[in-house]
Design a protein around this motif. Sequence first.
Motif, PDB file in Angstrom:
ATOM      1  N   VAL A  13      -4.353  -2.401  -5.522  1.00 45.67           N
ATOM      2  CA  VAL A  13      -4.006  -0.990  -5.346  1.00 45.67           C
ATOM      3  C   VAL A  13      -2.552  -0.938  -4.871  1.00 45.67           C
ATOM      4  O   VAL A  13      -2.226  -1.482  -3.822  1.00 45.67           O
ATOM      5  N   PRO A  14      -1.640  -0.308  -5.632  1.00 49.15           N
ATOM      6  CA  PRO A  14      -0.204  -0.402  -5.355  1.00 49.15           C
ATOM      7  C   PRO A  14       0.327   0.621  -4.352  1.00 49.15           C
ATOM      8  O   PRO A  14       1.524   0.936  -4.370  1.00 49.15           O
ATOM      9  N   TRP A  15      -0.509   1.145  -3.474  1.00 50.46           N
ATOM     10  CA  TRP A  15      -0.086   2.218  -2.571  1.00 50.46           C
ATOM     11  C   TRP A  15      -0.230   1.805  -1.120  1.00 50.46           C
ATOM     12  O   TRP A  15      -0.967   0.858  -0.784  1.00 50.46           O
ATOM     13  N   ASP A  16       0.432   2.562  -0.245  1.00 51.53           N
ATOM     14  CA  ASP A  16       0.218   2.340   1.175  1.00 51.53           C
ATOM     15  C   ASP A  16      -1.136   2.940   1.570  1.00 51.53           C
ATOM     16  O   ASP A  16      -1.753   3.706   0.813  1.00 51.53           O
ATOM     17  N   LYS A  17      -1.583   2.581   2.736  1.00 49.14           N
ATOM     18  CA  LYS A  17      -2.928   2.973   3.163  1.00 49.14           C
ATOM     19  C   LYS A  17      -3.133   4.488   3.225  1.00 49.14           C
ATOM     20  O   LYS A  17      -4.162   4.980   2.732  1.00 49.14           O
TER      21      LYS A  17
END
Length: 344
Positions: A13-17
């Motif tokens: 998953v290429p996103w921040d939390k």
Amino acid sequence: MNDAVPPPPGGPVPWDKPFALKLLADMVRIRQMEERCAELYGGQKIRGFLHLYIGEEAIAAGALNALRPDDNLVATYREHGHALVRGLSMRSIMAEMYGKREGCARGRGGSMHLFDRATRLYGGNAIVGGGLPIAVGLALADRMLGRRALTACFFGDGAVAEGAFHESMNLAALWRLPVLFCCENNLYAMGTAIERHESQPDLCVKASSYGMPAVRVDGMDVVATYESTQAAAELVRDGGGPMFVEYRTYRFRAHSMFDAELYRGKDEIERWKTRGPIHTFTARLKAQGLLLEEEFLSIEAAAQAEVEDAVAFAEAGTWEPVADLELDLTTPPSRPEAATGADR
């Protein structure tokens, strides 16, 4: 008909939390609301038609988060999830489905006609393909007004066989209008498998015939949905003309609450549930250390509380008085101007 089920969505998953959990929460909120609506329909609290979005949550969560607030949105009758992610309160959505005055359309639209000008949601539409010409008109208006925005139009695979689809695609391509055509292909047009209602089941081929870019996306993968929609939206918004995105998905519930669902077997549904957008995305987040079980339970609890609050709000809502039955249906008759001598 749909025996070949692709493997579940996976990968990093290429996103921040915070952003990842927002999209997860959006999908959970949609699922909880829709499951509760099914119960309310059984209890005759919600009447008329009801088309649930269960199984397709990744499209609304991914695609709408990739759009901008000043973009226009046109949806179908399966639009509860779109409205919720777009920013309508769950209270206003639930009250509308109850038919109460506090609903987003004052209780006059119901499940299939959610509308909110403030968020530029220009309606769910009960007519198959009915939103497509509206989307073209909105995009043309933006062009004429010089607004740098796009119109995202959502529709199902069944709409691709409608004349309005071809007319809208043709005009949008001819005039290079900023329309993002978003086809939610759940493989069944009501109760007919796509192989039985489309002579050319590759919908991107149909779109390409109008000279516009077309891309197929895994509509059960919220990451792929977000990234593909974001890229397509940038192209359209920057003057690249219209674009067609096919989101391959699958609904876990029947077409509507009136559907006896005799056209597919339970085993097929169970196979597709292995690709469920919520539990597959949850597994990916946990594998990356972006989600703890207690955090997921907290998201579920918050969604459930929001649903129950919305139900209580709808229950306490008010019915439109009978005296207003004809309100906004016709304009008041005007008094004819006095005839002149020459007219006599």
